[in-house]
Design a protein around this motif. Structure first.
Motif, PDB file in Angstrom:
ATOM      1  N   THR A 433       1.631   0.224  -1.980  1.00  0.00           N
ATOM      2  CA  THR A 433       0.710   0.846  -1.254  1.00  0.00           C
ATOM      3  C   THR A 433       1.575   1.876  -0.302  1.00  0.00           C
ATOM      4  OG1 THR A 433       0.221  -0.260   0.727  1.00  0.00           O
ATOM      5  CG2 THR A 433      -0.980  -1.110  -1.414  1.00  0.00           C
ATOM      6  N   LYS A 434       0.829   2.775   0.067  1.00  0.00           N
ATOM      7  CA  LYS A 434       1.315   3.785   0.901  1.00  0.00           C
ATOM      8  C   LYS A 434       0.962   3.266   2.543  1.00  0.00           C
ATOM      9  CE  LYS A 434       0.908   7.882  -1.823  1.00  0.00           C
ATOM     10  NZ  LYS A 434      -0.178   8.053  -2.571  1.00  0.00           N
ATOM     11  N   SER A 435       0.290   2.062   2.578  1.00  0.00           N
ATOM     12  CA  SER A 435      -0.071   1.782   3.882  1.00  0.00           C
ATOM     13  C   SER A 435       0.993   1.377   5.055  1.00  0.00           C
ATOM     14  CB  SER A 435      -0.834   0.260   3.851  1.00  0.00           C
ATOM     15  OG  SER A 435      -2.036   0.501   2.747  1.00  0.00           O
ATOM     16  N   SER A 436       0.763   1.472   6.063  1.00  0.00           N
ATOM     17  CA  SER A 436       1.672   1.156   7.096  1.00  0.00           C
ATOM     18  C   SER A 436       2.086  -0.455   7.371  1.00  0.00           C
ATOM     19  CB  SER A 436       1.480   2.041   8.528  1.00  0.00           C
ATOM     20  OG  SER A 436       0.285   1.206   8.876  1.00  0.00           O
ATOM     21  N   LEU A 437       2.828  -0.535   8.121  1.00  0.00           N
ATOM     22  CA  LEU A 437       3.091  -2.172   8.210  1.00  0.00           C
ATOM     23  C   LEU A 437       1.905  -2.803   9.004  1.00  0.00           C
ATOM     24  CD1 LEU A 437       7.085  -1.965   9.156  1.00  0.00           C
ATOM     25  CD2 LEU A 437       5.996  -3.100   6.854  1.00  0.00           C
ATOM     26  N   SER A 438       1.522  -1.936  10.050  1.00  0.00           N
ATOM     27  CA  SER A 438       0.371  -2.426  11.000  1.00  0.00           C
ATOM     28  C   SER A 438      -0.985  -2.649   9.886  1.00  0.00           C
ATOM     29  CB  SER A 438       0.284  -1.599  12.255  1.00  0.00           C
ATOM     30  OG  SER A 438       0.364  -0.338  11.871  1.00  0.00           O
ATOM     31  N   THR A 439      -1.046  -1.623   9.297  1.00  0.00           N
ATOM     32  CA  THR A 439      -2.226  -1.554   8.192  1.00  0.00           C
ATOM     33  C   THR A 439      -2.151  -2.838   7.366  1.00  0.00           C
ATOM     34  OG1 THR A 439      -2.510   0.623   8.267  1.00  0.00           O
ATOM     35  CG2 THR A 439      -3.658  -0.632   6.480  1.00  0.00           C
ATOM     36  N   ILE A 440      -0.920  -3.179   6.627  1.00  0.00           N
ATOM     37  CA  ILE A 440      -0.905  -4.518   6.050  1.00  0.00           C
ATOM     38  C   ILE A 440      -0.989  -5.837   6.735  1.00  0.00           C
ATOM     39  CG2 ILE A 440       0.930  -5.486   4.504  1.00  0.00           C
ATOM     40  CD1 ILE A 440       2.202  -2.679   3.774  1.00  0.00           C
ATOM     41  N   GLY A 441      -0.560  -5.582   8.059  1.00  0.00           N
ATOM     42  CA  GLY A 441      -0.699  -6.961   8.727  1.00  0.00           C
ATOM     43  C   GLY A 441      -2.181  -7.110   8.867  1.00  0.00           C
ATOM     44  N   LEU A 442      -2.790  -5.831   9.635  1.00  0.00           N
ATOM     45  CA  LEU A 442      -4.279  -6.215   9.766  1.00  0.00           C
ATOM     46  C   LEU A 442      -5.061  -6.709   8.628  1.00  0.00           C
ATOM     47  CD1 LEU A 442      -5.632  -4.908  12.400  1.00  0.00           C
ATOM     48  CD2 LEU A 442      -6.584  -3.168  10.688  1.00  0.00           C
ATOM     49  N   HIS A 443      -4.702  -6.310   7.364  1.00  0.00           N
ATOM     50  CA  HIS A 443      -5.385  -6.792   6.337  1.00  0.00           C
ATOM     51  C   HIS A 443      -4.945  -8.121   5.591  1.00  0.00           C
ATOM     52  CE1 HIS A 443      -7.047  -2.741   5.852  1.00  0.00           C
ATOM     53  NE2 HIS A 443      -7.799  -3.145   4.863  1.00  0.00           N
ATOM     54  N   CYS A 444      -3.791  -8.508   6.245  1.00  0.00           N
ATOM     55  CA  CYS A 444      -3.119  -9.892   5.827  1.00  0.00           C
ATOM     56  C   CYS A 444      -3.300 -10.754   6.941  1.00  0.00           C
ATOM     57  CB  CYS A 444      -1.894 -10.074   5.126  1.00  0.00           C
ATOM     58  SG  CYS A 444      -1.787  -8.735   3.615  1.00  0.00           S
ATOM     59  N   GLY A 445      -4.328 -11.300   7.458  1.00  0.00           N
ATOM     60  CA  GLY A 445      -4.386 -12.421   8.304  1.00  0.00           C
ATOM     61  C   GLY A 445      -4.284 -11.593  10.043  1.00  0.00           C
ATOM     62  N   ASN A 446      -4.577 -10.471  10.050  1.00  0.00           N
ATOM     63  CA  ASN A 446      -4.566  -9.666  11.326  1.00  0.00           C
ATOM     64  C   ASN A 446      -3.265 -10.190  12.103  1.00  0.00           C
ATOM     65  OD1 ASN A 446      -5.867  -8.247  13.379  1.00  0.00           O
ATOM     66  ND2 ASN A 446      -6.864  -9.861  14.131  1.00  0.00           N
ATOM     67  N   LYS A 447      -2.150  -9.823  11.425  1.00  0.00           N
ATOM     68  CA  LYS A 447      -1.049  -9.877  12.125  1.00  0.00           C
ATOM     69  C   LYS A 447      -0.437  -8.545  12.274  1.00  0.00           C
ATOM     70  CE  LYS A 447      -0.065 -14.248  10.681  1.00  0.00           C
ATOM     71  NZ  LYS A 447      -1.629 -14.835  10.756  1.00  0.00           N
ATOM     72  N   ASP A 448       0.767  -8.577  13.365  1.00  0.00           N
ATOM     73  CA  ASP A 448       1.351  -7.357  13.873  1.00  0.00           C
ATOM     74  C   ASP A 448       2.650  -6.830  12.778  1.00  0.00           C
ATOM     75  OD1 ASP A 448       3.369  -8.896  14.156  1.00  0.00           O
ATOM     76  OD2 ASP A 448       3.212  -8.804  16.495  1.00  0.00           O
ATOM     77  N   HIS A 449       2.812  -5.521  13.083  1.00  0.00           N
ATOM     78  CA  HIS A 449       3.847  -5.198  12.081  1.00  0.00           C
ATOM     79  C   HIS A 449       5.074  -5.954  12.048  1.00  0.00           C
ATOM     80  CE1 HIS A 449       5.755  -3.394  15.771  1.00  0.00           C
ATOM     81  NE2 HIS A 449       6.946  -3.008  14.705  1.00  0.00           N
ATOM     82  N   ALA A 450       5.510  -6.558  13.226  1.00  0.00           N
ATOM     83  CA  ALA A 450       6.705  -7.330  13.391  1.00  0.00           C
ATOM     84  C   ALA A 450       6.652  -8.508  12.201  1.00  0.00           C
ATOM     85  CB  ALA A 450       7.275  -7.746  14.480  1.00  0.00           C
ATOM     86  N   THR A 451       5.574  -8.988  12.006  1.00  0.00           N
ATOM     87  CA  THR A 451       5.371 -10.113  11.086  1.00  0.00           C
ATOM     88  C   THR A 451       5.512  -9.816   9.799  1.00  0.00           C
ATOM     89  OG1 THR A 451       3.698 -10.860  12.831  1.00  0.00           O
ATOM     90  CG2 THR A 451       3.751 -12.021  10.519  1.00  0.00           C
TER      91      THR A 451
END
Ligand code: ADP
Ligand code: MG
Length: 482
Positions: A433-451
């Protein structure tokens, strides 16, 4: 004193910082960006809101948050007052009246709104006798052009359409008498503008059978106007429209660049508005982004309420499919419905298109509707529509593959297989996907971009060192891409 040195804007900006962190971005844009801080006196902050509806919405949905931020900015004695932009005639008259937001903990002030002291509508616009109405011709016989199936009943409610739907409903209960005049509904294609516009018209007919409701596309309007000019009955054309009680004009963006048609619509608009008639328009853009439109017409569009429709979330997509199937008397297994809803998230028209093609395919070939058939059809359907892979979709594939529910993947569990499924979701989301790391984090268990970054590294490492894991991944990749 500290408070004395503060400015209204300064205080409000501080409030906004907190508000921003506490509500979603769309709501923030809709409800807080248009607010202006206009006055700070002692510890009373006055903010200006665009309409009464706006104020009511804030009060209903954000009062607790507002109380909190005002208290933290202005202390226990802090108060918030609203000034509502009042006038329907472009010079924005303001009639401030105070709505106190008590910040003390007294619980008797559940509803801080004072009884609405002003009527926002121009009630002084009394019915002016219409000089154009030929006596004996009073009762217009107009075909409303409304489609029965586009009813409120068939319009599934979700976060994506709540504001537009409730504003539409309010308009249908009191056409021309609310502050949403015009009501402008905007969205990208296939998200329900036309449906909602019809629903309002149908509901008006239900509530007020004597009212003249007319729905038409902007192209139809334009064509009629051109014909009228050709046939020299421009006046009849205008008079006809001036007698409508509720005018619904769909896809107003097609007026762009058509100066003469805009001009005639401007006059019709004014006449209707002045006489307390309701105007509903739809567009693919909000007024501020409309191009090649006369400024005076655009300014009219901003008088009422502009409400948008967004892409529905998964639950709403499922509900829409279920409603459709129910109405058509078709049964379909839940997993198939879910699969369609997961796979198609571009717009509702495509969602329905996929559903129809699956139903058609199964009846043509006398095959039962199975998940397998749905997959094949959607593959074809989606390919021809060049669908982008979404995070939702990736999670669904992974969830099916490991037989772990999506909720669980997104939970806080540290169980090894769940963590791995979560990390794989992040990894594939990053890749496909073109999603940013933080968007992905948000969708996958509300994690931050570092995770997410960490997950991607872990997955890459495991792939190189663990053969079994690599097999899983190749399998998954095929499924996601197929
Ligand atoms: P637009 O005018 O924005 O392009 P339409 O109103 O034509 O979109 O909607 C496309 C299709 O999606 C229509 O068949 C409509 O009935 C359906 N639809 C849109 N929104 C909803 C909803 N909230 N509930 C049920 N069906 C919907
Ligand atoms: Mg439409």
């Amino acid at each position: 004193m500290k408070v004395m040195n503060k400015t209204a804007t300064g205080v409000w900006n501080n409030c906004l910082q907190v508000i921003k962190d506490n509500i979603n971005q769309q709501s923030y844009k809709t409800w807080f960006e248009p607010i202006e801080a206009i006055k700070l006196e002692k510890n009373v902050l006055t903010i200006q809101v665009p309409s009464q509806f706006f104020y009511e919405w804030l009060e209903e949905h954000y009062i607790h948050l507002l109380k909190k931020v005002i208290k933290s900015e202005l202390g226990n004695a802090g108060r918030l007052e609203y000034s509502i932009v009042m006038d329907n005639n472009s010079q924005a008259n303001q009639q401030p009246y105070s709505i106190k937001v008590p910040t003390s903990n007294k619980s008797d002030v559940k509803n801080p709104s004072v009884a609405m002291p002003v009527n926002i509508n121009n009630d002084n616009t009394k019915e002016i006798p219409n000089p154009f109405v030929v006596p004996g011709l009073k009762k217009l016989n107009v075909q409303s052009q409304l489609v029965d199936s586009y009813s409120f009943e068939n319009f599934v409610e979700g976060d994506c359409n709540r504001l537009a739907r409730s504003a539409g409903y309010a308009v249908a209960s009191k056409p021309g008498k609310t502050s949403f005049n015009p009501l402008l509904i905007y969205s990208e294609v296939g998200l329900g503008k036309t449906h909602l516009a019809h629903a309002i018209g149908l509901q008006v007919k239900n509530n007020y059978p004597d009212k003249t409701v007319l729905y038409l596309s902007t192209e139809q309007f334009t064509q009629q106007f051109i014909d009228a000019v050709k046939n020299n009955n421009h006046n009849d054309f205008v008079h006809f429209y001036q007698m409508i009680d509720v005018l619904i004009l769909d896809d107003i963006q097609f007026l762009a660049g058509k100066e003469k048609t805009q001009d005639v619509f401007f006059h019709i608009f004014n006449h209707l508005h002045q006489n307390g008639k309701q105007i509903i328009i739809t567009s693919d853009k909000p007024p501020v982004e409309m191009k090649n439109m006369e400024p005076r017409l655009l300014s009219r569009f901003k008088w009422g309420l502009a409400a948008d429709l967004q892409i529905p979330d998964l639950e709403t997509r499922i509900a829409i499919l279920q409603k459709r199937l129910y109405n058509d008397g078709i049964e379909m297994p839940d997993d198939v419905i879910e699969h369609i809803a997961y796979s198609i998230n571009s717009n509702i028209r495509e969602l329905e298109g996929a559903l129809i093609s699956i139903v058609a395919q199964s009846s043509l070939n006398k095959r039962e509707v199975t998940l397998e058939l749905a997959r094949q059809m959607i593959d074809k359907y989606v390919k021809s529509n060049k669908k982008e892979i979404s995070i939702d979709y990736i999670q669904k594939v992974i969830s099916d593959y490991f037989d772990i529910p999506v909720d669980k993947i997104n939970s806080k569990t540290r169980k090894r297989e769940v963590v791995q499924a979560r990390q794989l979701s992040m990894y594939f989301s990053k890749r496909f996907t073109k999603s940013s790391l933080s968007t992905i984090g948000l969708h996958c268990g509300n994690k931050d971009h570092a995770t997410v970054l960490h997950a991607c590294r872990t997955v890459t490492n495991l792939r190189e060192t663990d053969k079994q894991f690599k097999e899983y991944m190749d399998d998954l990749e095929k499924k996601i891409k197929s």
